[in-house]
Design a protein around this motif. Structure first.
Motif, PDB file in Angstrom:
ATOM      1  N   TRP A   1       0.915  -1.143  -0.241  1.00  0.00           N
ATOM      2  CA  TRP A   1      -0.060   0.018   0.265  1.00  0.00           C
ATOM      3  C   TRP A   1       1.052   1.557  -0.214  1.00  0.00           C
ATOM      4  O   TRP A   1       0.594   2.410  -1.060  1.00  0.00           O
ATOM      5  N   PRO A   2       1.954   1.375   0.883  1.00  0.00           N
ATOM      6  CA  PRO A   2       2.705   2.861   0.708  1.00  0.00           C
ATOM      7  C   PRO A   2       3.351   2.839  -0.275  1.00  0.00           C
ATOM      8  O   PRO A   2       3.200   4.026  -0.940  1.00  0.00           O
ATOM      9  N   GLN A   3       3.537   2.029  -0.981  1.00  0.00           N
ATOM     10  CA  GLN A   3       4.056   2.232  -2.770  1.00  0.00           C
ATOM     11  C   GLN A   3       2.787   2.515  -3.165  1.00  0.00           C
ATOM     12  O   GLN A   3       4.249   3.710  -4.664  1.00  0.00           O
ATOM     13  N   VAL A   4       1.810   1.640  -4.019  1.00  0.00           N
ATOM     14  CA  VAL A   4       1.120   2.528  -4.455  1.00  0.00           C
ATOM     15  C   VAL A   4       0.167   3.542  -3.782  1.00  0.00           C
ATOM     16  O   VAL A   4       0.059   4.363  -4.585  1.00  0.00           O
ATOM     17  N   GLU A   5       0.071   4.205  -2.654  1.00  0.00           N
ATOM     18  CA  GLU A   5      -0.282   5.588  -1.982  1.00  0.00           C
ATOM     19  C   GLU A   5       1.143   6.716  -2.695  1.00  0.00           C
ATOM     20  O   GLU A   5       0.129   7.471  -3.303  1.00  0.00           O
ATOM     21  N   ALA A   6       2.137   6.126  -2.813  1.00  0.00           N
ATOM     22  CA  ALA A   6       3.242   7.251  -3.286  1.00  0.00           C
ATOM     23  C   ALA A   6       2.771   7.149  -5.342  1.00  0.00           C
ATOM     24  O   ALA A   6       3.305   8.466  -5.595  1.00  0.00           O
TER      25      ALA A   6
ATOM     26  N   LEU B   1       0.433   6.869  -6.234  1.00  0.00           N
ATOM     27  CA  LEU B   1      -1.178   8.394  -6.716  1.00  0.00           C
ATOM     28  C   LEU B   1      -0.566   9.180  -6.610  1.00  0.00           C
ATOM     29  O   LEU B   1      -1.218  10.520  -7.119  1.00  0.00           O
ATOM     30  N   SER B   2       0.560   9.926  -5.013  1.00  0.00           N
ATOM     31  CA  SER B   2       0.819  11.164  -5.342  1.00  0.00           C
ATOM     32  C   SER B   2       1.707  12.156  -6.783  1.00  0.00           C
ATOM     33  O   SER B   2       1.369  13.012  -6.836  1.00  0.00           O
TER      34      SER B   2
ATOM     35  N   PRO C   1      -6.441   8.574  -3.510  1.00  0.00           N
ATOM     36  CA  PRO C   1      -6.987   7.108  -3.336  1.00  0.00           C
ATOM     37  C   PRO C   1      -8.215   7.522  -3.776  1.00  0.00           C
ATOM     38  O   PRO C   1      -8.964   6.740  -4.023  1.00  0.00           O
ATOM     39  N   ASP C   2      -8.791   8.776  -3.171  1.00  0.00           N
ATOM     40  CA  ASP C   2     -10.344   8.438  -3.373  1.00  0.00           C
ATOM     41  C   ASP C   2     -10.719   8.765  -4.987  1.00  0.00           C
ATOM     42  O   ASP C   2     -12.534   8.537  -5.535  1.00  0.00           O
ATOM     43  N   ASP C   3      -9.463   8.837  -5.660  1.00  0.00           N
ATOM     44  CA  ASP C   3      -9.790   9.013  -7.322  1.00  0.00           C
ATOM     45  C   ASP C   3     -10.230   7.551  -8.076  1.00  0.00           C
ATOM     46  O   ASP C   3     -10.384   7.469  -9.188  1.00  0.00           O
TER      47      ASP C   3
END
Length: 315
Positions: free
Chosen positions: A43-48, A50-51, A57-59
């Motif tokens: 998850w941290p890699q995916v969150e980064a 997206l940023s 994440p809402d998108d």
């Protein structure tokens, strides 16, 4: 993260080792789909990621699982908790395991052992049934101005789907279109090998699924292990040849049970090394074996299980 400049991104999930396990993002008109999740630690890699592409994440509108083996779906519950507007899409045979992952996790413990299962995957979080959508063959999902189409692609698993991105002329194949590790690329040309892990390897179905994907004439296929390959016709031909070779190895392996599984693994390893070197790769045998270490063991388990089922049918 790899940006393929067509709205598709590959994110390394940091599962076991680098460039082993890719999570793919598709972005169009501010909406996103995520293909597969790997484990909770991704998850941290995916969150980064997206940023990095200016999204939140809402998108994320869709979280699509090619199948529910945990190197593809172990993080699904955590991801859905982090993605408030997403709907999970999964094959109908996998949907119940996402709502209640207890049986799925018990099966993983049998394959990997309890300690390894816990180390690799942690706790699996259930997903509310209201947020799960069954993906059936031919279903189409809107993503911005794109259309994503679901294909039923068994052979690696009976609950396996692949996803066609018509705008990018790409297909996300999970494990049905094999494994292609970037360390083995020679002059930008990929080496590919089937994955026959327990317990649903079916060679005829895998052959048919490969041909189904080929029929779409994709510019690229995006594998979970590891990301984009081109030269689709050549690689499809290679996969067919390798599948037949693995079936022959299995049918000719002596003994029963663990003894036959060991014989399968030895012969498969020899075959793999020969093929990788014929591809032009100059890595030493030890390095190639290290890259495929887990795959060779799981492939042998899957081939032995398939052989046992074939013998039961013939009895």
């Amino acid at each position: 993260m790899i940006d393929y400049k067509n709205g598709i991104y590959a994110v390394d999930s940091d599962y076991v080792r680098p460039i082993l396990d890719a999570i793919h993002l598709i972005e169009d008109s501010g909406e996103l789909a995520i293909i597969d999740t790997a484990h909770n630690g991704a998850w941290p890699q995916v969150e980064a990621a997206l940023s990095e592409i200016g999204r939140k994440p809402d998108d994320v509108r869709w979280l699509i699982l090619t199948h529910v083996h945990l190197d593809h779906a172990g993080g699904a519950g955590l991801f859905m908790a982090k993605l408030p507007n997403a709907t999970l899409v999964v094959h109908e045979r996998g949907a119940r395991h996402m709502a209640d992952p207890s049986k799925l996790y018990a099966g993983v413990e049998v394959v990997y052992g309890k300690e390894n299962a816990k180390r690799l995957y942690g706790d699996l979080l259930p997903i509310p049934e209201a947020r799960i959508q069954v993906g059936k063959h031919g279903d189409k999902l809107d993503l911005g101005k794109r259309t994503l189409e679901i294909l039923d692609t068994p052979g690696h698993a009976r609950h396996h789907i692949s996803i066609v991105d018509h705008a990018a002329k790409g297909i996300f194949s999970g494990d049905t279109f094999g494994l292609s590790y970037r360390e083995l690329d020679v002059d930008d040309k990929a080496f590919i090998f089937p994955t026959t892990t327990p317990v649903n390897f079916e060679p005829d179905a895998m052959h048919a699924s490969i041909e189904l994907m080929r029929s779409f004439k994709p510019h690229g296929i995006y594998l979970t292990h590891y990301s984009q390959v081109t030269e689709v016709d050549k690689l499809a031909d290679d996969l067919h040849r390798h599948i037949d070779a693995l079936v022959d190895i299995t049918n000719n392996a002596p003994g029963q049970g663990d003894a036959r599984k060991a014989a399968i693994q030895t012969a498969m390893t020899d075959y793999l090394l020969k093929e990788v070197h014929a591809h032009g790769c100059v890595l030493p045998d030890a390095a190639i074996k290290a890259i495929f270490a887990t795959d060779l063991d799981l492939n042998a388990q899957g081939l032995e299980y398939w052989k046992q089922q074939e013998e039961k049918k013939a009895a």
